[in-house]
Design a protein around this motif. Structure first.
Motif, PDB file in Angstrom:
ATOM      1  N   ALA A  64       0.840  -1.208   0.000  1.00 30.59           N
ATOM      2  CA  ALA A  64       0.000   0.000   0.000  1.00 30.59           C
ATOM      3  C   ALA A  64       0.874   1.255   0.000  1.00 30.59           C
ATOM      4  O   ALA A  64       0.568   2.248  -0.685  1.00 30.59           O
ATOM      5  CB  ALA A  64      -0.908  -0.011   1.230  1.00 30.59           C
ATOM      6  N   TRP A  65       1.965   1.207   0.730  1.00 32.19           N
ATOM      7  CA  TRP A  65       2.893   2.336   0.772  1.00 32.19           C
ATOM      8  C   TRP A  65       3.473   2.600  -0.611  1.00 32.19           C
ATOM      9  O   TRP A  65       3.592   3.741  -1.049  1.00 32.19           O
ATOM     10  CB  TRP A  65       3.988   2.020   1.801  1.00 32.19           C
ATOM     11  N   ARG A  66       3.772   1.505  -1.320  1.00 34.16           N
ATOM     12  CA  ARG A  66       4.350   1.653  -2.654  1.00 34.16           C
ATOM     13  C   ARG A  66       3.343   2.204  -3.664  1.00 34.16           C
ATOM     14  O   ARG A  66       3.726   2.885  -4.615  1.00 34.16           O
ATOM     15  CB  ARG A  66       4.915   0.313  -3.144  1.00 34.16           C
ATOM     16  N   VAL A  67       2.049   1.886  -3.477  1.00 37.34           N
ATOM     17  CA  VAL A  67       1.057   2.480  -4.398  1.00 37.34           C
ATOM     18  C   VAL A  67       0.504   3.800  -3.824  1.00 37.34           C
ATOM     19  O   VAL A  67      -0.472   4.340  -4.317  1.00 37.34           O
ATOM     20  CB  VAL A  67      -0.121   1.510  -4.727  1.00 37.34           C
ATOM     21  N   GLN A  68       1.178   4.260  -2.784  1.00 39.21           N
ATOM     22  CA  GLN A  68       0.882   5.551  -2.147  1.00 39.21           C
ATOM     23  C   GLN A  68      -0.518   5.639  -1.557  1.00 39.21           C
ATOM     24  O   GLN A  68      -1.125   6.703  -1.557  1.00 39.21           O
ATOM     25  CB  GLN A  68       1.143   6.687  -3.132  1.00 39.21           C
ATOM     26  N   ASP A  69      -0.999   4.526  -1.069  1.00 43.08           N
ATOM     27  CA  ASP A  69      -2.275   4.547  -0.344  1.00 43.08           C
ATOM     28  C   ASP A  69      -1.946   4.566   1.151  1.00 43.08           C
ATOM     29  O   ASP A  69      -1.840   3.538   1.817  1.00 43.08           O
ATOM     30  CB  ASP A  69      -3.113   3.308  -0.699  1.00 43.08           C
ATOM     31  N   GLN A  70      -1.728   5.778   1.644  1.00 46.62           N
ATOM     32  CA  GLN A  70      -1.234   5.920   3.017  1.00 46.62           C
ATOM     33  C   GLN A  70      -2.212   5.412   4.065  1.00 46.62           C
ATOM     34  O   GLN A  70      -1.808   4.857   5.080  1.00 46.62           O
ATOM     35  CB  GLN A  70      -0.905   7.386   3.299  1.00 46.62           C
ATOM     36  N   ALA A  71      -3.493   5.588   3.798  1.00 46.98           N
ATOM     37  CA  ALA A  71      -4.488   5.179   4.803  1.00 46.98           C
ATOM     38  C   ALA A  71      -4.437   3.666   5.014  1.00 46.98           C
ATOM     39  O   ALA A  71      -4.372   3.188   6.153  1.00 46.98           O
ATOM     40  CB  ALA A  71      -5.882   5.610   4.354  1.00 46.98           C
ATOM     41  N   ILE A  72      -4.420   2.910   3.928  1.00 48.21           N
ATOM     42  CA  ILE A  72      -4.364   1.446   4.053  1.00 48.21           C
ATOM     43  C   ILE A  72      -3.016   1.025   4.628  1.00 48.21           C
ATOM     44  O   ILE A  72      -2.940   0.144   5.494  1.00 48.21           O
ATOM     45  CB  ILE A  72      -4.625   0.768   2.679  1.00 48.21           C
ATOM     46  N   ALA A  73      -1.963   1.683   4.170  1.00 48.55           N
ATOM     47  CA  ALA A  73      -0.625   1.347   4.668  1.00 48.55           C
ATOM     48  C   ALA A  73      -0.566   1.541   6.183  1.00 48.55           C
ATOM     49  O   ALA A  73      -0.092   0.661   6.916  1.00 48.55           O
ATOM     50  CB  ALA A  73       0.421   2.211   3.980  1.00 48.55           C
ATOM     51  N   LEU A  74      -1.047   2.687   6.651  1.00 52.58           N
ATOM     52  CA  LEU A  74      -1.013   2.974   8.094  1.00 52.58           C
ATOM     53  C   LEU A  74      -1.810   1.939   8.886  1.00 52.58           C
ATOM     54  O   LEU A  74      -1.316   1.384   9.878  1.00 52.58           O
ATOM     55  CB  LEU A  74      -1.618   4.350   8.362  1.00 52.58           C
ATOM     56  N   HIS A  75      -2.995   1.663   8.399  1.00 56.94           N
ATOM     57  CA  HIS A  75      -3.857   0.714   9.112  1.00 56.94           C
ATOM     58  C   HIS A  75      -3.219  -0.664   9.149  1.00 56.94           C
ATOM     59  O   HIS A  75      -3.165  -1.319  10.201  1.00 56.94           O
ATOM     60  CB  HIS A  75      -5.239   0.653   8.448  1.00 56.94           C
TER      61      HIS A  75
END
Lengths: 342, 250
Positions: free
Chosen positions: A280-291
């Protein structure tokens, strides 16, 4: 001597996903995943004998102990299994099955020397492929090259079609000698015997990666995962290897899709959540990455990597204090994991 | 104690080359190899003997039967630990010499040798034995600091083992500083020891070092901790230390 490359470090990280209880648990056909038993069909219980010893086995008190064994194995209650095995050897000293379970109990508690003694005692009473493989595992754990291969050869002679024999041989070469080509040949043999052997497939993929054959590794894993509608719990392991590989290959959206799929299959796995966080971090989806990363850290508080990535995300969001805290936690856990925290 | 010792010994069997953190050898090439299954079993009997007495017996038989075993160093370490448990100091010292001939960097033997020198200092050559003990402790510390978790070893067990050995090395250095009346340095070493592995003995020594540097409150706190951690001999000494610290002289 050789210098540990970045690539190898990544491989080691992936390897650790499988190392430990799951890896060796599967040797016994433990139901960690739905297909583990079928993928690794080593006899988990010595077959009944057609001799005088049957009379011993038909004794009600012995049957009662034996009936407890599957539960003890499934719950990984190795100390109790050891006790059950010891009791069986006391009640039926001329039968092999007590020694077998005593050996398994010792082996799973890390008492390899005692396990070898018990398993060899059982083998003196009755030859058994499963016992030879367990012995091979014990010699593997003690790093005893000659005895390991002797047991593998014996097991192979006795059960030529048993994929577990080839898998264990490959694993030994992979882990102790870094002989990726040779290990790959053994893993391929395991897959020839049983194409559903998930761990053999995962390790073959890791071998291919070590030999710079990333595309072939990805194809092998994708073939194992199959269509999403047919994927079961066993796919999680394949996906855990596939996601970082796809990230390395630059297939970030595929990696994210596979990581999301893995998280749906195993939401309670810290490593799966970590994989999702990275993708998720790599596709820049910070919300999913954080969760996902916070979930990973919560599920396994000893896992260092989620804290590193959380630190980077906080830093990107301008939260310097949060980033510093996470990076400090990462350093602490990393050093603890390496045993260099003093 | 026996379990920790076994864990340490087992861990050391699988230690990779430690020339640098980033350079390791594949583990299979560094693990000692038994020539026969009997040899491996005999070594296992040493490692997993039920009591220090049976360790000594098993180790004696193992050494006699397999004098050229690649496991000899580790068999001797188990025997040395058993000898120390039974207060057979001369035997332990003799075994430490054998181990250090086989591997001059064996941390367990280095620390044990230093502990023996402190407990039973030779009658003459004070400076020499103190230097030897300090060198041993420092070499052990250097060696231990660069070791990572050996393959096939539980990292928690390894960390605990390593901390305990590091603490012992710091305790040795602290005791040497106390002998040399360098009390400030002794405090630092004992503080490091209690941080790594809190034990009654280390807290008692720390209390004594605080006492020598007139840090009475800290000395009392450390002595109270030693009193609670024990074992009984240490608790008795801690109780006397507390009484002395509370006396008018302080």
């Amino acid at each position: 001597m050789w210098i540990r490359s970045t690539k190898r470090s990544r491989l080691s990280t992936i390897l650790r996903i499988f190392h430990g209880s799951v890896l060796f648990g599967v040797l016994l056909g433990l139901p960690y995943t739905a297909s583990a038993q079928s993928a690794f069909s080593i006899p988990s219980q010595p077959a009944a004998r057609t001799s005088d010893h049957d009379s011993c086995r038909s004794n009600p008190s012995i049957s009662a102990i034996e009936s407890q064994i599957p539960r003890l194995v499934n719950l990984s209650q190795w100390r109790d299994l050891e006790k059950a095995g010891a009791e069986l050897t006391r009640l039926c000293p001329d039968s092999d099955f007590g020694y077998h379970w005593l050996g398994v109990g010792y082996l799973r508690q890390g008492r390899s020397f005692a396990a070898i003694r018990a398993l060899e005692e059982g083998l003196r009473l009755r030859d058994d492929t499963g016992a030879h493989l367990l012995l091979a595992e014990a010699y593997f754990k003690l790093g005893q090259n000659q005895f390991f291969w002797e047991e593998i050869e014996t097991a192979k002679r006795m059960a030529r079609e048993e994929p577990g024999v080839y898998y264990l041989a490959g694993l030994y070469l992979f882990q102790t000698e870094d002989a990726y080509e040779k290990a790959a040949a053994w893993f391929r043999l395991a897959l020839q015997k049983n194409s559903g052997h998930v761990l053999a497939r995962c390790y073959l993929a890791l071998c291919l990666r070590a030999m710079q054959q990333d595309t072939q590794a990805a194809s092998l894993l994708l073939e194992g995962v199959g269509p999403e509608t047919q994927a079961g719990a066993e796919s999680v392991m394949l996906l855990q290897v596939l996601v970082p590989l796809e990230l390395d290959l630059g297939r970030t959206s595929d990696a994210f899709a596979h990581a999301t799929f893995a998280a749906r299959l195993a939401p309670g796995s810290a490593k799966v959540q970590l994989g999702l966080g990275k993708a998720a971090w790599r596709v820049q989806d910070q919300a999913i990455a954080l969760h996902a990363l916070e979930t990973a850290a919560e599920l396994d508080p000893r896992l260092p990597d989620p804290h590193y990535l959380l630190g980077r995300i906080y830093a990107a969001q301008g939260d310097g204090r949060g980033a510093a805290e996470e990076l400090a936690r990462f350093k602490e856990l990393k050093e603890r994991a390496r045993g260099t925290d003093q | 104690v026996a379990q920790t010792n076994r864990a340490a010994l087992f861990a050391f069997l699988f230690i990779c080359s430690v020339a640098a953190q980033t350079i390791v050898q594949p583990s299979g090439k560094t693990v000692p190899q038994a020539r026969t299954r009997e040899e491996l079993d005999a070594f296992g009997m040493v490692l997993y003997a039920a009591s220090p007495q049976s360790t000594l017996k098993a180790a004696e038989q193992y050494r006699a039967r397999f004098p050229n075993s690649e496991f000899l160093e580790y068999g001797c370490v188990a025997e040395m630990q058993a000898a120390m448990d039974l207060s057979k100091v001369e035997l332990a010292d003799e075994l430490a010499s054998i181990i250090l001939k086989l591997n001059p960097n064996n941390p367990e033997a280095l620390i044990t040798r230093a502990e023996i020198l402190i407990a039973r200092p030779p009658g003459s050559g004070r400076t020499t034995w103190m230097n030897v003990a300090a060198d041993n402790a420092r070499t052990a510390l250097d060696r231990l600091h660069i070791l990572s978790v050996p393959p096939f070893t539980n990292s928690d067990v390894w960390v605990e083992t390593k901390r305990s050995m590091l603490a012992r090395a710091h305790r040795v250095l602290g005791q040497l500083f106390m002998t040399k009346r360098q009390y400030g340095d002794a405090v630092s070493e004992f503080e490091a020891a209690v941080t790594l592995a809190p034990s009654g003995k280390a807290f008692l020594l720390l209390s004594q070092a605080y006492g020598k540097t007139n840090q009475t409150n800290d000395a009392l706190t450390a002595a109270t901790k030693a009193l609670s951690l024990g074992p009984s001999a240490v608790s008795d000494m801690a109780a006397r230390e507390i009484a002395a610290l509370k006396s008018p002289r302080f």
